[in-house]
Design an enzyme around this catalytic site. Sequence first.
Site, short mmCIF file in Angstrom:
data_model
loop_
_atom_site.label_atom_id
_atom_site.label_comp_id
_atom_site.label_asym_id
_atom_site.label_seq_id
_atom_site.Cartn_x
_atom_site.Cartn_y
_atom_site.Cartn_z
CG ASN A 146 -0.21 -0.16 2.51
OD1 ASN A 146 0.49 -1.15 2.70
ND2 ASN A 146 -0.36 0.78 3.42
CB CYS A 317 -3.49 3.24 8.84
SG CYS A 317 -4.62 2.60 7.63
#
Length: 373
Positions: A146, A317
């Site tokens: 990611n 995140c």
Amino acid sequence: MIFLDNAGTTKMFEECVKTYSFYSCQEFYNPSAVTKVSAKIGAEINDVRSLILKKLNAFEGTIIFTGGATESNNLAIKGSMRGGDYEYVFSSGEHPSVLNVAKTLEMQGKKVHFVKLKEDGKIDLDDLKSKLNSKTRLISTIFVSNETGAINDIKEISKLREKFAPNAILHIDAVQGFMKIPFSVEDFKVDLLTFSAHKFHGPKGVGGLYVRKLSLIKNIVDGGGQEYGLRSGTENVPAIMALKTALEKIDVKQNFENAKNLKEKFNEVISKENGIKILNFAGSPYIESLVFSGVKGETMLHALEENGVIVGLGSACSSKKAGNRVLEQIGITKNDIISSCRISFNAYQTVEEIEKAGEIIIRVYNDIKKRVT
Ligand code: PMP
């Protein structure tokens, strides 16, 4: 607004919203009840499991629906732990929902190994090999990073598992791959696979874990025994059905080609500016990073937002934390990391909008440079 943070999340399809609404306000029944209307919902959820298995090209196994990939990763790892002299192997390029579970296991005294990444962002297969043995209980690795978009060679990892760790369960976090990049679970020979609907235009708060054999994992939440006893709690029916709508709408091969084209066109525009370096790991066509020489990534991110372009700072995140642990590991200098932003496309964007975003990025970069130098 041009949204270039699609690895963080994607806009839900309008069709999914309609489905969500239908299963919230009309067919709103609890699938666990014994009424006919509930049984019908239960059957519809099972149809979604079958459709996902088809999309994964899985000949056996099932799907456990969860509240998203963070939960799926926790279930995969914690659920496959057993008492005894076992070892657990993780790549060091994992999302925090894997990495932090691994760190907790380590703190609890389990034998945990972290496998190095190579400069191309992929897991180092020699290092992986050296960490496998007959005591290995679990190998858990990300499929598509990611952070960098690097794609791990799961087939090779699977072969190493077969040869050197025959007792190990193989889990992959396929959040940035499922419904984006063509692949097959049967080719990969993985046992557990994590996915999340909001990464492919479905709703947030729903995802799943592909499980080849139910006996491989144990539940981590006690309750009413839904989802084959592996994930108790009333199923999130509207979200699961809306996820199905997204699955039906997406043509993975077509999307993959579209994303490739978008990245190519975007990079053609960006390459015109020498001060911007493209970190393209020749992996996923959906993800790359840009390094803005002499300007902080965070400054660029905010200035771009003011100018109608949204980009990311590494993983959403972990973006509040300084630096980027994955980029650091693969040898990107601290300076470059501080000056970087993550760019991620979705297959439904147009070449025009992507080229426009590229031009805005160059203009904003030059404006800031003029001010800081
Ligand atoms: N794994 C990867 C690779 C991700 O990119 C993300 C989302 N940033 C997650 C797990 C967590 O997904 P969710 O938001 O569904 O918990």
